[in-house]
Design a protein around this motif. Structure first.
Motif, mmCIF file in Angstrom:
data_model
loop_
_atom_site.group_PDB
_atom_site.id
_atom_site.type_symbol
_atom_site.label_atom_id
_atom_site.label_comp_id
_atom_site.label_asym_id
_atom_site.label_seq_id
_atom_site.Cartn_x
_atom_site.Cartn_y
_atom_site.Cartn_z
ATOM 1 N N ALA A 233 0.838 -1.206 0.000
ATOM 2 C CA ALA A 233 0.000 0.000 0.000
ATOM 3 C C ALA A 233 0.872 1.256 0.000
ATOM 4 O O ALA A 233 0.580 2.241 -0.693
ATOM 5 N N ARG A 234 1.958 1.200 0.780
ATOM 6 C CA ARG A 234 2.887 2.339 0.818
ATOM 7 C C ARG A 234 3.566 2.502 -0.544
ATOM 8 O O ARG A 234 3.742 3.633 -1.023
ATOM 9 N N LEU A 235 3.913 1.388 -1.159
ATOM 10 C CA LEU A 235 4.521 1.444 -2.488
ATOM 11 C C LEU A 235 3.554 2.068 -3.495
ATOM 12 O O LEU A 235 3.955 2.935 -4.292
ATOM 13 N N ALA A 236 2.289 1.635 -3.458
ATOM 14 C CA ALA A 236 1.301 2.187 -4.388
ATOM 15 C C ALA A 236 1.156 3.695 -4.203
ATOM 16 O O ALA A 236 1.035 4.453 -5.180
ATOM 17 N N ASP A 237 1.171 4.156 -2.958
ATOM 18 C CA ASP A 237 1.080 5.598 -2.688
ATOM 19 C C ASP A 237 2.257 6.341 -3.307
ATOM 20 O O ASP A 237 2.083 7.408 -3.920
ATOM 21 N N CYS A 238 3.464 5.791 -3.132
ATOM 22 C CA CYS A 238 4.661 6.460 -3.654
ATOM 23 C C CYS A 238 4.726 6.396 -5.178
ATOM 24 O O CYS A 238 5.195 7.341 -5.827
ATOM 25 N N VAL A 239 4.259 5.304 -5.766
ATOM 26 C CA VAL A 239 4.197 5.215 -7.230
ATOM 27 C C VAL A 239 3.266 6.300 -7.772
ATOM 28 O O VAL A 239 3.566 6.973 -8.773
ATOM 29 N N ARG A 240 2.140 6.500 -7.075
ATOM 30 C CA ARG A 240 1.190 7.534 -7.498
ATOM 31 C C ARG A 240 1.803 8.930 -7.358
ATOM 32 O O ARG A 240 1.706 9.763 -8.269
ATOM 33 N N THR A 241 2.460 9.165 -6.241
ATOM 34 C CA THR A 241 3.010 10.502 -5.965
ATOM 35 C C THR A 241 4.247 10.803 -6.810
ATOM 36 O O THR A 241 4.378 11.895 -7.388
ATOM 37 N N ASP A 242 5.171 9.826 -6.876
ATOM 38 C CA ASP A 242 6.476 10.090 -7.484
ATOM 39 C C ASP A 242 6.557 9.734 -8.965
ATOM 40 O O ASP A 242 7.370 10.317 -9.700
ATOM 41 N N LEU A 243 5.737 8.797 -9.408
ATOM 42 C CA LEU A 243 5.804 8.369 -10.810
ATOM 43 C C LEU A 243 4.544 8.710 -11.592
ATOM 44 O O LEU A 243 4.505 8.542 -12.813
ATOM 45 N N GLY A 244 3.506 9.179 -10.877
ATOM 46 C CA GLY A 244 2.281 9.584 -11.557
ATOM 47 C C GLY A 244 1.464 8.445 -12.120
ATOM 48 O O GLY A 244 0.714 8.632 -13.091
ATOM 49 N N LYS A 245 1.580 7.257 -11.526
ATOM 50 C CA LYS A 245 0.834 6.100 -12.013
ATOM 51 C C LYS A 245 0.016 5.499 -10.872
ATOM 52 O O LYS A 245 0.512 5.367 -9.760
#
Length: 387
Positions: A233-245
């Motif tokens: 879940a933390r990874l998904a949050d960071c992917v959304r924030t940092d990679l825009g996906k």
């Protein structure tokens, strides 16, 4: 008359190419003893797979190329020799289980908190160095639950904690993830197209997610599942924030411990059914146009065959093109009759007429020839009766 021979491998016995050779030999023998009032015969061999074990070998046998062996880090960091395929056309065919798979660990070693996909990333990197820009990656059989972060680390991504330090490998550390640094990602990735063979539709998180559904078979206790799901879940949050996906809810994101999501996030990959990928790459649809018969098969045909396996995939394609299908498998089990609604006109097994498992495994090629000879003669006879 054009006959297409497109089977999967018979696991533990014959490769898909060897199955093709045996069936083709049996068909030729049967046609040789048949009445000679048929038009010219063409038999086309197309070794198949569904994205799982043996896919690289099948595509190399069918398309030409070489199998490459390369030492990488196994799921817990031990060196392992992994193999992948490199076609003459420059497509790399990678099975992640070769580098990061569950079979590489003893049962007591299974630890999804620590296991990493780093070795899978090393295979991608080696193929990049060899000039590959098209990739097919099969992601079944993983020992990992790291969301593909190990793979991405091998390719230059950095996964950082609140203190700015890189996190250790494995899914357990992801609960401390604060930021993804993509500035060092290999620039050649932008030149590549990645297609990932994924035959499950599980999302990344929750009760149907990677950790809850697949974690226990990789050694996760209920407590570990909770930690692993929080980390993803933390990874998904960071992917959304940092990679825009936004990858959490994509069907298949939870495959291979979240490698489905990681492949989309870090490689820009497309997830597809494994058999559909192989059908596309081999050009099977074009070969089937105007064919009189498709012969396929696998080690065991049962109800699981209908869940995206090779035999079901090629049978449905043949049905859509009006081509009848014969299945010759090592064994037939409960549920196989469901294929009779998928364009299959007849099912044969090596394990019939008193043939046991040991004999079928040992004499598979010879038995396949006999079954194929019988199958083509019965098919011809049936065709005549309908004329």
């Amino acid at each position: 008359m054009r006959i297409i021979v497109a089977p999967d491998s018979f696991k533990g016995s014959l490769t898909a190419a060897e199955v093709c050779a045996a069936i083709c030999s049996g068909v030729a023998s049967g046609l040789g003893s048949a009445p000679k009032n048929f038009p010219e015969i063409e038999i086309i061999s197309v070794p198949m797979a569904d994205g799982g074990e043996g896919t690289a070998r099948s595509l190399i046998d069918g398309l030409g190329g070489e199998m490459v062996s390369f030492e990488v880090s196994g799921p817990l960091g031990r060196p392992v020799v992994a193999e992948y395929g490199l076609t003459h056309g420059g497509t790399a065919v990678i099975e992640m289980a070769q580098a990061s798979g569950l079979p590489l660990l003893a049962e007591g070693e299974r630890d999804p908190l620590a296991a990493s996909t780093f070795g899978t990333g090393e295979l991608v990197l080696d193929a990049l160095d060899r000039g590959a820009r098209e990739y097919i990656i099969g992601i079944g059989g993983s020992a990992t639950n790291d969301g593909g972060t190990g793979m991405a680390t091998a390719l230059g991504y950095k996964f950082l904690g609140e203190d700015g330090a890189e996190l250790p490998q494995g899914g357990g550390a992801l609960t401390r993830l604060a930021r993804i640094d993509a500035s060092g990602a290999d620039s050649r990735l932008a030149e590549c197209r990645f297609t990932v063979a994924c035959d499950v539709d599980n999302p990344l998180l929750g009760e149907r997610g990677a950790s809850a559904v697949f974690g226990p078979q990789k050694g996760a206790t209920p407590e570990m599942v909770t930690v692993l799901d929080r980390g993803l879940a933390r990874l998904a949050d960071c992917v959304r924030t940092d990679l825009g996906k936004d990858v959490a809810d994509i069907p298949g994101a939870g495959a291979a411990g979240g490698l489905g999501a990681g492949s989309i996030a870090f490689l820009g990959a497309e997830l597809k059914r494994g058999v559909d990928i192989v059908i596309d790459v081999t050009g099977l649809a074009e070969k089937l146009k105007g064919a009189s018969l498709l012969i396929t098969g696998e080690g065991c045909t049962d109800i699981q065959t209908l869940s995206g396996k090779t035999v079901h995939g090629v049978a449905m394609l043949a049905k859509s093109l009006g081509v009848p299908v014969v299945v010759i498998s090592g064994s037939l089990a409960a549920g196989c009759e469901e294929l009779l609604g998928c364009g299959v006109v007849k099912l044969y097994a090596l394990m019939e007429d008193g043939v046991g498992l040991d004999e079928a495994m040992r004499d598979g090629a010879a038995l396949l020839e006999k079954r194929a000879e019988r199958a083509i003669l019965e098919f011809i006879s049936g065709e005549r009766n309908h004329q």
